[in-house]
Each structure stands twice: as structure tokens, then as C-alpha cells.
Scaffold this active site. Structure first.
Site, PDB file in Angstrom:
ATOM      1  N   ASP A 106       0.861  -1.171   0.000  1.00 15.00           N
ATOM      2  CA  ASP A 106       0.000   0.000   0.000  1.00 15.00           C
ATOM      3  C   ASP A 106       0.901   1.227   0.000  1.00 15.00           C
ATOM      4  O   ASP A 106       1.703   1.408   0.918  1.00 15.00           O
ATOM      5  CB  ASP A 106      -0.851  -0.024   1.275  1.00 15.00           C
ATOM      6  CG  ASP A 106      -2.221   0.547   1.080  1.00 15.00           C
ATOM      7  OD1 ASP A 106      -2.316   1.633   0.497  1.00 15.00           O
ATOM      8  OD2 ASP A 106      -3.190  -0.078   1.530  1.00 15.00           O
ATOM      9  N   ASP A 208      -2.997   4.713  -2.419  1.00 20.38           N
ATOM     10  CA  ASP A 208      -4.001   5.370  -1.593  1.00 20.38           C
ATOM     11  C   ASP A 208      -4.470   6.686  -2.224  1.00 20.38           C
ATOM     12  O   ASP A 208      -3.654   7.467  -2.718  1.00 20.38           O
ATOM     13  CB  ASP A 208      -3.354   5.659  -0.227  1.00 20.38           C
ATOM     14  CG  ASP A 208      -4.356   6.054   0.826  1.00 20.38           C
ATOM     15  OD1 ASP A 208      -5.210   5.226   1.167  1.00 20.38           O
ATOM     16  OD2 ASP A 208      -4.274   7.207   1.315  1.00 20.38           O
ATOM     17  N   GLU A 275      -6.707   3.751  -5.790  1.00 17.48           N
ATOM     18  CA  GLU A 275      -7.946   3.957  -5.036  1.00 17.48           C
ATOM     19  C   GLU A 275      -8.646   5.207  -5.572  1.00 17.48           C
ATOM     20  O   GLU A 275      -8.096   6.309  -5.481  1.00 17.48           O
ATOM     21  CB  GLU A 275      -7.658   4.131  -3.536  1.00 17.48           C
ATOM     22  CG  GLU A 275      -8.944   4.174  -2.744  1.00 17.48           C
ATOM     23  CD  GLU A 275      -8.834   4.734  -1.340  1.00 17.48           C
ATOM     24  OE1 GLU A 275      -9.706   4.441  -0.515  1.00 17.48           O
ATOM     25  OE2 GLU A 275      -7.877   5.489  -1.070  1.00 17.48           O
ATOM     26  N   HIS A 339     -10.973  -2.429   4.094  1.00 17.39           N
ATOM     27  CA  HIS A 339     -10.815  -1.978   5.475  1.00 17.39           C
ATOM     28  C   HIS A 339     -11.548  -0.664   5.757  1.00 17.39           C
ATOM     29  O   HIS A 339     -11.480  -0.154   6.867  1.00 17.39           O
ATOM     30  CB  HIS A 339      -9.317  -1.818   5.771  1.00 17.39           C
ATOM     31  CG  HIS A 339      -8.702  -0.779   4.882  1.00 17.39           C
ATOM     32  ND1 HIS A 339      -8.598  -0.923   3.516  1.00 17.39           N
ATOM     33  CD2 HIS A 339      -8.194   0.444   5.158  1.00 17.39           C
ATOM     34  CE1 HIS A 339      -8.056   0.151   3.005  1.00 17.39           C
ATOM     35  NE2 HIS A 339      -7.799   0.996   3.973  1.00 17.39           N
ATOM     36  N   ASP A 340     -12.195  -0.094   4.744  1.00 17.52           N
ATOM     37  CA  ASP A 340     -12.957   1.146   4.933  1.00 17.52           C
ATOM     38  C   ASP A 340     -14.467   0.921   4.828  1.00 17.52           C
ATOM     39  O   ASP A 340     -15.240   1.879   4.935  1.00 17.52           O
ATOM     40  CB  ASP A 340     -12.575   2.181   3.858  1.00 17.52           C
ATOM     41  CG  ASP A 340     -11.126   2.630   3.968  1.00 17.52           C
ATOM     42  OD1 ASP A 340     -10.589   2.643   5.091  1.00 17.52           O
ATOM     43  OD2 ASP A 340     -10.545   2.972   2.922  1.00 17.52           O
TER      44      ASP A 340
HETATM   45  C1  NOJ Z   1      -7.916   5.637   2.163  1.00 16.94           C
HETATM   46  C2  NOJ Z   1      -7.595   4.473   3.034  1.00 16.94           C
HETATM   47  O1  NOJ Z   1      -8.159   3.312   2.504  1.00 16.94           O
HETATM   48  C3  NOJ Z   1      -8.112   4.829   4.410  1.00 16.94           C
HETATM   49  O2  NOJ Z   1      -8.075   3.723   5.277  1.00 16.94           O
HETATM   50  C4  NOJ Z   1      -7.324   5.982   4.949  1.00 16.94           C
HETATM   51  O3  NOJ Z   1      -7.859   6.397   6.181  1.00 16.94           O
HETATM   52  C5  NOJ Z   1      -7.358   7.167   3.973  1.00 16.94           C
HETATM   53  N1  NOJ Z   1      -7.174   6.775   2.620  1.00 16.94           N
HETATM   54  C6  NOJ Z   1      -6.277   8.154   4.304  1.00 16.94           C
HETATM   55  O4  NOJ Z   1      -5.035   7.652   3.899  1.00 16.94           O
END
Ligand code: NOJ
Length: 559
Positions: A106, A208, A275, A339-340
Site C-alpha cells: 500500500d 491510496d 484507489e 478496510h474502509d
Molecule cells: C484511504 C484508506 O483506505 C483509508 O483507510 C485511509 O484512512 C485514507 N485513505 C487516508 O489515507
């Protein structure tokens, strides 16, 4: 860019394969601190290989104060001691490669930690040589933040630095200052970090918030978003025309892509997944253009952001997405959890679990699987005093803001800490872990884990599924989503009954008559574990059943 006029033989590992996301804090603890680590991942590589996956993506492992659990990087070229050492990483990489597994890291290039030496320097004075590596502005005339930009985690995207009397930009925590990608030195530093890991042998990156890299240089207020409603995330109040999806972002991504290409050789291609939370028409532009290639896979979150989980909406979006990607000449991808986002089994209900898993693993494109989804892990309700996610803690009035529920420890067995750790883990275990775990499911041939393995094995062995065309069928309305995956003479039909009742469909129009006068198909996999042949003229599906059927080759006439 890779076109889709491919034969299945020419598909690259990241097109043909399945990616598995590991959240390292929660996968396997080996040093007894309640937090997962790299040796833990290494210890579980045989398990990972047994899932018939092809690549592992590790959420951030770099040095970090962990304010946002690694998404705040203090050193882009080292491993955080919590997770281990560079030597541990090298060991993990070589052991993964020995098992035919690729490893993706990542990369968090949009912001660093406020503890990164770059930011420590930058905040020293206005004329520091690193000052312009971050984004500083004077207060608005009359005081206050320079404009109305908002943080994804609630509140303003600006924090005042009394020492220099300026504000700095952060679209997440104040401890995550935004790097200034307009500065070529910043780009060179981040590209250097990519080279550092590529030279060590990593196979790719998940990047990210890649769509946020560029910011508009005028720093104007963003307009209100008319569609925002009370109760929605505060960040959505504005229409993010100056902080997202700017033209220069594409140029930055082309530079990153060039670094990956430098390290790619046939058989060892390096890749990046970006992402990107944007509507479809914008998302596909991140494959690149005639000016140059960009992301190998712009992450497709359409299933995660879906408003209504039904056969009709999923058919419609799968059709629109497949068409758009095909038109663009890109390779598709799908994901159901990360994870989000809340666990899909909790979101769509247990009855829909195998159907959703089947969908993910049979649509055209690279699937990414979130750790634990293969055993049907669900959201865990985390009591207030054990909550850790800064997003949840900063937006405590929004019950959906916390990402702790989907980040709980992997459930390996029924022992006191689920085989994850020898001590109480950093987040609580699921209350059902004694029943829902790898060890119990391994021993039960009817378990979700075995269903997952059958699905992934079938996909790996079936060119129609990993490489064939996607043809959605109109039959089934809002109850059943049916589609055909076609490759050369072969046709595999996937049927997903979203409704809670049995349904009978006539699909004979999609198959020419067999010699005996019928229209039969051979069941390759059923979520209810039935086998044998089915009659396509009156194909019955049980409530929520997922069925994969091979149509008799060469007797099929499809549009
Ligand atoms: C996206 C990530 O998936 C998330 O977990 C993170 O908090 C934010 N970007 C900030 O990096």
C-alpha cells in the site's frame, strides 16, 4: 494499456489472478503484542496458497506513528517495528514468491505523517527548503482557514501553525499533512520510494487516494453539493471540484506508471491499483489516454457504493461498467469489501453471502477479496471504550463513520484469542469466533471456506471465468441476475437468485437444442451443493441460490 481483445493465454497475472487484501494489524500476531505482524503473514502463507489466490496486498506496513494505522507514513523506505523489520519483509516476499504468490504494498503518496522528517523540516520556517513540499496558505482575510475545504474525517481540511502563522492542508487527520505533488522534488522522492520497493521485488502497489493528488492552485472555495442531505457524511457537503480528479493528477499517475514499467519484464510485470471513488465515466479515465498509460486497475468500488442490492441494479451496473471499460480498452476489476467498508455479509445479510461471493468471483475482471470474507466474517460491534478508528472517534455522531467493525482480528480457531494472538487483541474478537473460524470450517466440507475454495479453484481452471466475455441476460428481472461468460466455443452461465423465493426461468433461448431435443447444462457449482444436469427451458433456482452451469459446447447460439 492492455486491450481486451486478448486470448486467455496472453493474460497477465494481475488480470487472470485473484488479489487478497490483508490488514496486517489484524491477520496474525507472532510477538504477543495483540497486533498482527509480517512474520504472522509469512506463517500463514500456506493457508493463503490454499485459497487459490494469486496475490496478496498488504495494507500499510511502513514506519508510522499509526494515527491512521499506517496511512500516516513517517518513513517511506522502512517497515514499522510494530510489524517487523525489512529482513522480515524480505523473508515474507521470498516465501510468497516461492509459493507463486505476488505481493503488493500500500503506497500512501498523497500525505505523510506530521512526524515525517520532511514535515518536521517544513514546519520549521516559511523559508525552509522543505516548506513547499507541503501545502501552506495564509489565513483568510479577517482570519480563519484560507478556504472552505473539508476533511474526510470531519471538520476543516486546514490546521493553523502558530509558529509560522500559516495553515497547512490535510484532507484526513491534522497528523496527515498533504504533500505538494506540484513540486517536482516531492514527486521524485515518492517515485524513489516506489523504486526502493520494486528493486526489493514487490509486484505492485495499491495507491491510496490517488485521485486526490492534484489540488487546484487558486485555492477557491468549493461549491455546495446540492444532493447532500442531513445525516450524510459532512465531507459530502461540498462538491469537490478543486481537490479531486484534477487534470494534473493524470500526469502524476503517468509518472508513477513509468516507474512500474521500468521494472516490468515479461512474466514479472509490476502493476498498480489506484484507489478512486468517482462515477464510472470519470473512473475509466484513470486507465490512461493516448498521452500515456496510468493505472492498470482503477479500483472499481461500484458494488461497495451500490444504493440497492438487487438483481436489477447489479445487472445494470455490471453491464454499464463492463461496456465502459471495454470501450476504454482497460481490464475490469471488482471488489466487495475492504478496510474502509462494512463487511458485505453484514450489509447484504447472511442469506446473500454465497451469492455475493459467487458474483465477485465470476464477473469479468480481477477480483479483490478482503481477509476473513472467505469464512464469512461479519462486522463486529466495538464498544465505545475499545474503538480505535480516528474516523469514527472524530465523527462520533455518525454511526457509520467507524471502520473498526470490519478490521477485527482474523478468526483462525476456537482458542482464547482465536489463534490470532496470545493476548487480548487490539480490537475485540467477533462474538461468534468459536464457531466461525478457519479451523472449524477446514474440517467441514460444507463450510463457507470450502465453498470459497471450490469457487476459486473453478475460476482458476475455467478460461471462460477468468478471461471470457461477459454477456448479461435479460431473464430473471429483479429476482435473478443471469449472465454468460463466453470464451472461444465455451459458455458458462452464472445464475444468482437475489430473491427469497424459488424461481423458475426459461433460458432455452440462449442454447440451441441438444441432440435429444432438450437444452441442458451441467452444474459446475451450486451454493446449495447440488450437482448433475439442469434443463434450461425450466431452470429452477432455490431462494438465494447461486448456480454456475456449463452450457453444452458447440450447441449454443448466443447473440
Ligand atoms: C484511504 C484508506 O483506505 C483509508 O483507510 C485511509 O484512512 C485514507 N485513505 C487516508 O489515507
Amino acid at each position: 494499456m492492455t486491450g481486451n481483445e486478448v486470448t486467455t493465454d496472453s493474460l497477465l497475472w494481475w488480470q487472470r489472478g485473484i488479489v487478497y487484501q490483508i490488514y496486517p494489524r489484524s491477520f496474525q500476531d507472532t510477538d504477543g503484542d495483540g497486533v498482527g505482524d509480517l512474520p504472522g503473514v509469512t506463517a500463514r502463507l500456506d493457508y493463503l496458497a490454499s485459497l487459490n489466490i494469486d496475490a496478496v496486498w498488504l495494507s500499510p506496513i511502513f514506519t508510522s506513528p499509526m494515527k491512521d494505522f499506517g496511512y500516516d507514513v513517517a518513513d517511506y523506505e522502512d517497515v514499522d517495528p510494530l510489524f517487523g523489520t525489512l529482513a522480515d519483509f524480505d523473508e515474507l516476499l521470498s516465501q510468497a514468491h516461492a509459493r507463486g504468490l505476488k505481493v503488493m504494498l500500500d503506497l500512501v503518496p498523497n500525505h505523510s505523517s506530521d512526524q515525517h522528517p520532511w514535515f518536521q523540516e517544513a514546519r520549521r520556517s516559511r523559508d525552509n527548503s522543505k516548506r513547499d513540499w507541503y501545502i501552506w496558505r495564509d489565513p483568510a482575510p479577517g482570519g480563519g482557514p484560507p478556504n472552505n475545504w473539508l476533511s474526510f474525517f470531519g471538520g476543516r481540511a486546514w490546521t493553523f501553525d502558530p509558529h509560522s502563522n500559516q495553515y497547512y492542508l490535510h484532507q484526513f487527520l491534522p497528523e496527515q499533512p498533504e504533500l505538494n505533488w506540484a513540486n517536482p522534488e516531492v514527486r521524485a522522492a515518492l517515485l524513489g520510494a516506489m523504486r526502493f520497493w520494486l528493486a526489493r521485488g514487490v509486484d505492485g502497489f495499491r495507491v491510496d487516494v490517488i485521485w486526490l493528488l492534484g489540488k487546484h492552485g487558486d485555492f477557491l472555495d468549493e461549491p455546495a453539493n446540492e444532493e447532500w442531505r442531513e445525516g450524510h457524511f459532512e465531507h459530502g457537503q461540498l462538491s469537490h471540484i478543486y481537490t479531486q480528479d484534477l487534470p494534473e493528477t493524470h500526469a502524476y499517475i503517468r509518472e508513477m506508471r513509468a516507474v512500474l514499467d521500468e521494472f516490468s519484464v515479461p512474466g514479472q510485470e509490476r502493476m498498480m491499483v489506484g484507489e478512486i471513488y468517482l462515477p464510472l465515466e470519470k473512473l475509466v479515465t484513470y486507465y490512461g489516454s493516448e498521452v500515456g498509460a496510468e493505472c492498470h486497475l482503477p479500483f472499481n468500488f461500484l458494488l461497495l457504493t451500490l444504493q440497492e442490492w438487487s438483481a436489477g441494479t447489479v445487472r445494470d451496473l455490471a453491464r454499464r461498467y463492463d461496456e465502459a471499460v471495454r470501450e476504454y480498452g482497460g481490464w475490469p476489476n471488482w471488489v466487495l469489501g475492504n478496510h474502509d467498508q462494512h463487511r458485505f455479509k453484514s450489509k447484504y445479510g447472511a442469506a446473500h453471502y454465497r451469492l455475493a461471493q459467487t458474483l465477485l468471483l465470476t464477473l469479468r475482471g480481477t477480483p479483490t477479496v478482503y481477509y476473513g470474507d472467505e469464512i464469512g466474517m461479519q462486522n463486529v460491534e466495538v464498544p465505545r471504550e475499545r474503538q480505535r478508528d480516528p474516523s469514527g472517534l472524530q465523527q462520533s455522531d455518525n454511526p457509520n463513520a467507524s471502520r473498526d467493525p470490519e478490521r477485527t482480528p482474523m478468526q483462525w480457531d476456537a482458542s482464547p484469542f482465536a489463534g490470532f494472538s496470545s493476548v487480548e487483541p487490539w480490537l475485540p474478537l467477533a462474538p461468534d469466533y468459536e464457531r466461525v473460524n478457519v479451523s472449524v470450517q477446514d474440517a467441514d466440507p460444507h463450510s463457507d471456506l470450502h465453498y470459497f475454495r471450490r469457487l476459486t479453484a473453478l475460476r482458476r481452471a475455467t478460461p471462460e471465468l477468468y478471461g471470457g466475455d461477459f454477456l448479461p441476460l435479460p431473464e430473471g428481472g429483479n429476482d435473478v441476475f443471469a449472465f454468460v461468460r463466453a470464451h472461444e466455443g465455451g459458455r458458462v452461465m452464472v445464475l444468482l437468485n437475489f430473491s427469497s423465493r424459488a424461481v423458475v426461468l426459461d433460458l432455452s433461448a440462449h442454447a440451441s437444442q441438444a441432440r435429444d431435443g432438450g437444452h441442458t447444462g451441467e452444474v459446475l457449482l451450486s451454493s446449495l451443493e447440488r450437482g448433475g444436469d439442469v434443463e434450461l427451458a425450466a431452470l429452477s433456482l432455490e431462494a438465494h441460490e447461486a448456480l454456475i452451469v456449463r452450457l453444452i459446447p458447440n450447441l449454443v447460439s448466443l447473440p
